[in-house]
Design a protein around this motif. Sequence first.
Motif, PDB file in Angstrom:
ATOM      1  N   VAL A  24      59.962  97.229 -30.562  1.00  0.00           N
ATOM      2  CA  VAL A  24      59.084  98.395 -30.760  1.00  0.00           C
ATOM      3  C   VAL A  24      59.880  99.556 -31.349  1.00  0.00           C
ATOM      4  CG1 VAL A  24      57.657 100.118 -29.590  1.00  0.00           C
ATOM      5  CG2 VAL A  24      57.447  97.696 -28.990  1.00  0.00           C
ATOM      6  N   GLU A  25      61.067  99.813 -30.835  1.00  0.00           N
ATOM      7  CA  GLU A  25      61.892 100.907 -31.359  1.00  0.00           C
ATOM      8  C   GLU A  25      62.273 100.665 -32.821  1.00  0.00           C
ATOM      9  OE1 GLU A  25      64.930 100.897 -28.366  1.00  0.00           O
ATOM     10  OE2 GLU A  25      63.793 102.284 -27.077  1.00  0.00           O
ATOM     11  N   ALA A  26      62.600  99.427 -33.164  1.00  0.00           N
ATOM     12  CA  ALA A  26      62.935  99.098 -34.554  1.00  0.00           C
ATOM     13  C   ALA A  26      61.710  99.248 -35.457  1.00  0.00           C
ATOM     14  CB  ALA A  26      63.494  97.681 -34.642  1.00  0.00           C
ATOM     15  N   ALA A  27      60.545  98.823 -34.974  1.00  0.00           N
ATOM     16  CA  ALA A  27      59.308  98.959 -35.754  1.00  0.00           C
ATOM     17  C   ALA A  27      58.992 100.430 -36.003  1.00  0.00           C
ATOM     18  CB  ALA A  27      58.151  98.284 -35.024  1.00  0.00           C
ATOM     19  N   ALA A  28      59.160 101.254 -34.988  1.00  0.00           N
ATOM     20  CA  ALA A  28      58.895 102.687 -35.136  1.00  0.00           C
ATOM     21  C   ALA A  28      59.808 103.309 -36.184  1.00  0.00           C
ATOM     22  CB  ALA A  28      59.057 103.386 -33.791  1.00  0.00           C
ATOM     23  N   ALA A  29      61.038 102.833 -36.265  1.00  0.00           N
ATOM     24  CA  ALA A  29      61.972 103.354 -37.261  1.00  0.00           C
ATOM     25  C   ALA A  29      61.542 102.988 -38.679  1.00  0.00           C
ATOM     26  CB  ALA A  29      63.384 102.822 -36.984  1.00  0.00           C
ATOM     27  N   ARG A  30      60.830 101.875 -38.836  1.00  0.00           N
ATOM     28  CA  ARG A  30      60.373 101.435 -40.168  1.00  0.00           C
ATOM     29  C   ARG A  30      59.044 102.074 -40.570  1.00  0.00           C
ATOM     30  NH1 ARG A  30      62.063  96.484 -37.849  1.00  0.00           N
ATOM     31  NH2 ARG A  30      59.909  95.861 -37.444  1.00  0.00           N
ATOM     32  N   LEU A  31      58.219 102.442 -39.590  1.00  0.00           N
ATOM     33  CA  LEU A  31      56.892 102.981 -39.879  1.00  0.00           C
ATOM     34  C   LEU A  31      56.922 104.497 -40.067  1.00  0.00           C
ATOM     35  CD1 LEU A  31      54.787 101.067 -37.191  1.00  0.00           C
ATOM     36  CD2 LEU A  31      54.656 100.753 -39.673  1.00  0.00           C
ATOM     37  N   ALA A  32      56.056 104.980 -40.940  1.00  0.00           N
ATOM     38  CA  ALA A  32      55.876 106.433 -41.033  1.00  0.00           C
ATOM     39  C   ALA A  32      55.111 106.885 -39.791  1.00  0.00           C
ATOM     40  CB  ALA A  32      55.082 106.782 -42.289  1.00  0.00           C
ATOM     41  N   PRO A  33      55.513 107.990 -39.186  1.00  0.00           N
ATOM     42  CA  PRO A  33      54.800 108.456 -37.998  1.00  0.00           C
ATOM     43  C   PRO A  33      53.339 108.778 -38.311  1.00  0.00           C
ATOM     44  CG  PRO A  33      56.814 109.726 -38.356  1.00  0.00           C
ATOM     45  CD  PRO A  33      56.622 108.851 -39.554  1.00  0.00           C
ATOM     46  N   ALA A  34      52.485 108.570 -37.333  1.00  0.00           N
ATOM     47  CA  ALA A  34      51.053 108.819 -37.518  1.00  0.00           C
ATOM     48  C   ALA A  34      50.749 110.288 -37.711  1.00  0.00           C
ATOM     49  CB  ALA A  34      50.277 108.283 -36.310  1.00  0.00           C
ATOM     50  N   HIS A  54      52.860 106.755 -33.122  1.00  0.00           N
ATOM     51  CA  HIS A  54      52.504 105.596 -33.940  1.00  0.00           C
ATOM     52  C   HIS A  54      51.255 104.957 -33.372  1.00  0.00           C
ATOM     53  CE1 HIS A  54      56.318 105.693 -36.084  1.00  0.00           C
ATOM     54  NE2 HIS A  54      56.843 106.032 -34.926  1.00  0.00           N
ATOM     55  N   TYR A  55      50.342 104.552 -34.268  1.00  0.00           N
ATOM     56  CA  TYR A  55      49.128 103.870 -33.860  1.00  0.00           C
ATOM     57  C   TYR A  55      49.512 102.563 -33.178  1.00  0.00           C
ATOM     58  CZ  TYR A  55      44.490 101.747 -34.265  1.00  0.00           C
ATOM     59  OH  TYR A  55      43.284 101.135 -33.996  1.00  0.00           O
ATOM     60  N   VAL A  56      48.944 102.300 -32.012  1.00  0.00           N
ATOM     61  CA  VAL A  56      49.395 101.176 -31.178  1.00  0.00           C
ATOM     62  C   VAL A  56      49.269  99.815 -31.857  1.00  0.00           C
ATOM     63  CG1 VAL A  56      49.085 102.412 -28.995  1.00  0.00           C
ATOM     64  CG2 VAL A  56      47.202 101.036 -29.893  1.00  0.00           C
ATOM     65  N   LEU A  57      48.190  99.558 -32.580  1.00  0.00           N
ATOM     66  CA  LEU A  57      48.045  98.257 -33.248  1.00  0.00           C
ATOM     67  C   LEU A  57      49.081  98.085 -34.351  1.00  0.00           C
ATOM     68  CD1 LEU A  57      44.183  97.677 -33.554  1.00  0.00           C
ATOM     69  CD2 LEU A  57      45.792  96.506 -32.055  1.00  0.00           C
ATOM     70  N   ASP A  58      49.300  99.132 -35.138  1.00  0.00           N
ATOM     71  CA  ASP A  58      50.307  99.059 -36.208  1.00  0.00           C
ATOM     72  C   ASP A  58      51.695  98.827 -35.632  1.00  0.00           C
ATOM     73  OD1 ASP A  58      48.281  99.590 -38.015  1.00  0.00           O
ATOM     74  OD2 ASP A  58      48.943 101.631 -38.469  1.00  0.00           O
ATOM     75  N   LEU A  59      51.984  99.486 -34.523  1.00  0.00           N
ATOM     76  CA  LEU A  59      53.304  99.379 -33.917  1.00  0.00           C
ATOM     77  C   LEU A  59      53.606  97.972 -33.422  1.00  0.00           C
ATOM     78  CD1 LEU A  59      55.742 101.137 -33.284  1.00  0.00           C
ATOM     79  CD2 LEU A  59      54.628 101.797 -31.153  1.00  0.00           C
ATOM     80  N   ILE A  60      52.679  97.375 -32.687  1.00  0.00           N
ATOM     81  CA  ILE A  60      52.886  96.011 -32.188  1.00  0.00           C
ATOM     82  C   ILE A  60      52.920  95.013 -33.348  1.00  0.00           C
ATOM     83  CG2 ILE A  60      51.874  94.139 -30.821  1.00  0.00           C
ATOM     84  CD1 ILE A  60      52.903  96.152 -28.935  1.00  0.00           C
ATOM     85  N   THR A  61      52.038  95.195 -34.323  1.00  0.00           N
ATOM     86  CA  THR A  61      52.008  94.294 -35.477  1.00  0.00           C
ATOM     87  C   THR A  61      53.312  94.361 -36.255  1.00  0.00           C
ATOM     88  OG1 THR A  61      49.609  94.553 -35.639  1.00  0.00           O
ATOM     89  CG2 THR A  61      50.740  93.684 -37.574  1.00  0.00           C
ATOM     90  N   GLU A  62      53.813  95.563 -36.475  1.00  0.00           N
ATOM     91  CA  GLU A  62      55.096  95.723 -37.185  1.00  0.00           C
ATOM     92  C   GLU A  62      56.249  95.140 -36.372  1.00  0.00           C
ATOM     93  OE1 GLU A  62      57.854  96.848 -40.123  1.00  0.00           O
ATOM     94  OE2 GLU A  62      55.663  96.848 -40.245  1.00  0.00           O
TER      95      GLU A  62
END
Length: 105
Positions: A24-34, A54-62
């Motif tokens: 989850v922490e790595a995914a958050a680093a790759r995603l633009a914040p909501a 971060h939107y919860v579905l996007d975060l888990i999916t990423e």
Amino acid sequence: MSSKPDTAEFVSGGTRHNVTRLQVEAAAARLAPAHSATFSRNREWYALVGTGLHYVLDLITEATGIKPSDVKTARLALDALGFPVVCWAWGELLSAGHSGHTASA
């Protein structure tokens, strides 16, 4: 020392999957914040990872490459991992809640 587990489960298509705090922490680093240009009023549930929402579905999916079956499954997994989960609500959502996301659903 955290009492939260390092791994949580979520469901996708009737199958249980695992997600870890590190994923989850790595995914958050790759995603633009909501709260940047990606914000949408049509998305109610967010998790705070570090300083980013971060939107919860996007975060888990990423994090896993697997989209959870529903928002409730995603938010419960993130909560189990110890991430603060928040709801963006306005209008009727403040008084009645979202039928698909409340405990009665």
